[in-house]
Each structure stands twice: as C-alpha cells, then as structure tokens.
Design a protein around this motif. Structure first.
Motif, PDB file in Angstrom:
ATOM      1  N   GLY B 248       0.805  -1.214   0.000  1.00  0.00           N
ATOM      2  CA  GLY B 248       0.000   0.000   0.000  1.00  0.00           C
ATOM      3  C   GLY B 248       0.832   1.254   0.000  1.00  0.00           C
ATOM      4  O   GLY B 248       0.430   2.269   0.545  1.00  0.00           O
ATOM      5  N   GLN B 249       2.016   1.144  -0.602  1.00  0.00           N
ATOM      6  CA  GLN B 249       2.942   2.272  -0.540  1.00  0.00           C
ATOM      7  C   GLN B 249       2.348   3.523  -1.140  1.00  0.00           C
ATOM      8  O   GLN B 249       2.564   4.615  -0.657  1.00  0.00           O
ATOM      9  N   TRP B 250       1.638   3.393  -2.217  1.00  0.00           N
ATOM     10  CA  TRP B 250       1.027   4.551  -2.843  1.00  0.00           C
ATOM     11  C   TRP B 250      -0.434   4.671  -2.449  1.00  0.00           C
ATOM     12  O   TRP B 250      -1.201   5.389  -3.068  1.00  0.00           O
ATOM     13  N   ASP B 251      -0.801   3.920  -1.431  1.00  0.00           N
ATOM     14  CA  ASP B 251      -2.169   3.959  -0.954  1.00  0.00           C
ATOM     15  C   ASP B 251      -2.476   5.335  -0.423  1.00  0.00           C
ATOM     16  O   ASP B 251      -1.884   5.783   0.542  1.00  0.00           O
ATOM     17  N   LEU B 252      -3.400   6.014  -1.080  1.00  0.00           N
ATOM     18  CA  LEU B 252      -3.612   7.409  -0.754  1.00  0.00           C
ATOM     19  C   LEU B 252      -4.649   7.588   0.313  1.00  0.00           C
ATOM     20  O   LEU B 252      -4.841   8.671   0.826  1.00  0.00           O
ATOM     21  N   LEU B 254      -5.147   7.445   3.481  1.00  0.00           N
ATOM     22  CA  LEU B 254      -4.693   7.374   4.865  1.00  0.00           C
ATOM     23  C   LEU B 254      -5.921   7.357   5.756  1.00  0.00           C
ATOM     24  O   LEU B 254      -6.807   8.176   5.607  1.00  0.00           O
ATOM     25  N   CYS B 255      -5.952   6.420   6.680  1.00  0.00           N
ATOM     26  CA  CYS B 255      -7.118   6.338   7.556  1.00  0.00           C
ATOM     27  C   CYS B 255      -6.832   7.132   8.819  1.00  0.00           C
ATOM     28  O   CYS B 255      -5.857   6.877   9.515  1.00  0.00           O
ATOM     29  N   PHE B 256      -7.664   8.099   9.092  1.00  0.00           N
ATOM     30  CA  PHE B 256      -7.421   8.962  10.232  1.00  0.00           C
ATOM     31  C   PHE B 256      -8.260   8.615  11.446  1.00  0.00           C
ATOM     32  O   PHE B 256      -8.074   9.188  12.510  1.00  0.00           O
ATOM     33  N   GLU B 257      -9.217   7.690  11.294  1.00  0.00           N
ATOM     34  CA  GLU B 257     -10.108   7.462  12.439  1.00  0.00           C
ATOM     35  C   GLU B 257      -9.554   6.412  13.366  1.00  0.00           C
ATOM     36  O   GLU B 257      -8.687   5.655  13.026  1.00  0.00           O
TER      37      GLU B 257
END
Lengths: 242, 257
Positions: B248-252, B254-257
């Motif tokens: 998921g290196q380019w996984d955009l 980002l989960c903030f919860e």
C-alpha cells in the motif's frame, strides 16, 4: 498553495493546497509557494514579528502529494517524483528553523507525514481537540523516513517511548494526548478557538520585541543536529576567546 | 545458550545460560548462540514478525560471565577475557537495533549490567514486579562502561536524573519505579503474567504487518548516535520505495479514524 495575511506584526500563512485539495497536500507548487512565502516573511521581519501557520477545514496537511507521484508513468518515475518532493521540502523545513521570529502552528485538523513534520518545525504547536490527529504513516505504508524528518522528530521528541509510539508505530495522536506526550503545547475545542489562542499567544510573544536574527540563532544553536541535516550553518552566539 | 521457539509470527528467544547457570550469564558461548539465533530470526522475518526475549527463573541475565573471566591464569588474562566478551556482545546489540521486526524484552527477573543493556536494546520492556531489579553495578565494581553501553543508555534514557541514578549511582530499580522512570513500559505481578502481556502486545503489533526492513530503518534513524557506536550504517532514504515496494505504498487513503 498558501496565502499570506499581515495583521500588525503578525504574519498569518494559510495552507490552501492546489486545485481545491482540502487535504492541502504538499506537491511541487505548494512547496514552492511555501518556500517563497517564507522568504518574503523573513525579509519583512521586524522586532516583534510572529508567524502563525494554519489551514481551513478538517486538515492541516496530509503530507506529500502521493496522488501526483502515482500518476507518473512507472514505479521508478513515481519514486523520483516522491524523491523530488522530499528534496524540495527540506529548504522549507530549514526556512522555518531559521525564521527570524517565533513560529506557531495552529493545527485546524489532521497533520500527517510531511504535514506533521511541518508542524514540528514550529516553536509552538496548538491543536484542535474536536477534529484531527497527528499521524506518521510511513511505517504503515512501508516508507522509510527522509533524513531531515528523522532529525526533526529526534530533536523535537526526546522521549524514546513517544518516538516509538509516534514514529515507529504510527499511533494516531489526538490533541489531549499530544499535550501529554509533549508534542502539543495546548488543546482547543474548535477551529476558531485554536486560531484565537494562537493569535493571543502571538500577541504575547510579539510584545517582547525580540530581535529576529538573534532569536533564530538561539533556536538553531539549541538544535545543532537538525540544523546539520538541514544544511543550516550555525553562527556562534559569542565567539569565546581563550 | 538460548533456545528459539516460533509461534505463528512470534519468535520467542529464551536465554538459558550454560551448564545450568540460572543467572544466564553472557559468556562466549551464550553470546555466540545469541548472535547466530538473531541472524536466523532476521533471515526468517516476514511482515508481522515480532521477537520476544525472556528467560526462566529469578534472573533475566546478570551480565558478562565474570566467573569465567576470573578463572584466567592472570589478571591481564582475566581482563582480556572480559574485553573479549565486551567485543563480542556489541554485534548482538547491533543485531537487536537492526532487527527487522518489533522487539519485546519480557523481564522474568533481575537484569544487571550487560543483561540490563540487552533489555534496553529492545523496543519494549515489560517487567515482573514481584521479583527482580534493573541494576548497573559497574560504578560499584569500579568497571567503566563499554562505549556502546554508554551510547545505548544515553539513547534510551534521556533524563539526566534517571541516567545519574541508574548508571552513575547503581540504583536498583524495581518494575514500578522503572515504569515511573520511563525505562519500563509496564509492570506485571508474576512471571506468567509478564510473558502473557508480552504475547498480547506482540500479537497487537503483529497485526500491523509492518515491513521489517522499513521498521528497522525507521528505528535506526531515530538512534543515529547509538548506531554509529554500534557500527550500524544508516541506509539513505527512499531506496526502499524503488526496490522493496511496501504494501500500500502509494495507498492514498490514509485512515485517520
């Protein structure tokens, strides 16, 4: 990009992002805009100047523009785009660490990765408690840290436990916990109140009428490791004579 | 020596000592065994791997095998034996600091001198509160600190007061005080419960499925001084994104919860 407002001796820099990006990602144009704006601020400094940086909405900044990086034609080209953003943000970090005035990050929302890095380049971090976390996602994404990221986090977070939690473990830190961890100076319960508190702090600092170059030299001399990595030469405060 | 057990993604390394030594002193064979076991663990690392080190009984380890050193034929020869143990433990400390996975020291008992050093080379230290102290006896024995001991203690203990108490004054630190001082992450009231808690922590960390090489590089970049003393080179940034390709290196998103 970013916009600049002057209110008396206060400079208020607002991260606006590119093309309506509400996460205010740090892509090439935003980074260039930041660098030139900070140069302008430094040039217009007078005793009592203070910088506040902030943004609007639920995000301060989520870091480098990985969307732009991923649009490159190959994996290697994408890595090059990321590297170029890493390289171009370093002078921005250096500019903040050498800015001839106190600096306040008024965190209106999430600050992640390079956005979190930007925040800790400030002298004061005030954070909203109802929305937003501080987050270093690199370990979760499998991305190592640029040298100056590691240097700034080492310098601003001294506790091995906090470094482990925040940098090695990607813990998402809300304002109250950030205060407990020593990363955040104070927590405020809305976007308005964090900006309000930042303004009051800025006014208090401004009244000291510090000579900016001296303030910056003192700051840099307290962070020699980070300055070395940021290619910031240290001027001796007083040349000691034998 | 030491024994190695694998439970799923968990590596459990148990210090067993030589010839029934219940203090698990770090003599030449134990040190060699540790080094090869850590090499093996590093080679078998997969995303989600975690290391727990522990021991059985009232001692984690009381440090170098000074009994073996003293059996040498002269004072000079004894000093050489001690010196050889100091030299050979350094790569073990380096191996722990470079290990491509989170590391947990589950302290079943006393950790003194080089045993205490081993413990602080781990990312997490959990300690038993009913038995055991952390103790740096060097000042009491009139022995200076090896360079990498000082480097690791400086790096992992940042408070001047705690450094003074622990390293300069040989204070014996129980678990609860260790937690207050920031050296111990948590205290547990029996040998079973410290291991149990370490396993639960390991499982929690394992679920993150971190890419080990990146985890290790991030760890090392936070401890450049110690790494320099341990002869651990720091890899330049972003070589990984080209050849390792994290998940998921380019996984955009980002989960903030």
């Amino acid at each position: 990009m970013c916009s600049l407002e002057k209110r008396g001796t206060l400079f208020i820099l607002t991260l606006t992002g590119a093309d309506g990006d509400d996460q205010h990602r740090l892509g090439p144009q935003v980074i260039a805009s930041l660098l030139s704006t900070l140069s302008r601020i430094a040039a217009e400094a007078i005793p009592g100047s203070v910088l506040i940086t902030t943004a609007h909405g639920r995000y301060y900044s989520t870091g480098f523009d990985l969307i732009w990086a991923r649009k490159a034609e190959s994996g290697a080209a994408a890595a090059n785009r990321l590297q170029s953003m890493v390289n171009s943000l370093k002078p921005v970090a250096a500019a903040l660490m050498s800015l001839p005035m106190p600096t306040i990050a008024a965190l209106n929302g999430h600050a992640a990765a390079a956005g979190f890095l930007l925040a800790i380049c400030h002298d004061y971090v005030l954070m909203r408690s109802d929305v937003g976390v501080l987050y270093m996602p690199e370990v979760d994404l499998g991305l190592p840290l640029p040298d100056y990221f590691a240097a700034m986090f080492r310098s601003k977070i001294r506790s091995p436990t906090v470094m482990r939690e925040v940098v090695m473990s990607g813990v998402k830190v809300k304002a109250a916990e950030g205060v407990r961890m020593g990363i955040v100076d104070s927590a405020h319960d809305s976007a308005e109140s964090v900006v309000e508190a930042s303004m009051r702090l800025a006014e208090k600092l401004s009244r000291r009428k510090w000579v900016g170059d001296v303030y910056a030299d003192i700051r840099k001399n307290l962070y020699p490791d980070a300055c070395a990595v940021l290619d910031l030469p240290l001027k001796p405060l007083l040349v000691s004579k034998i």
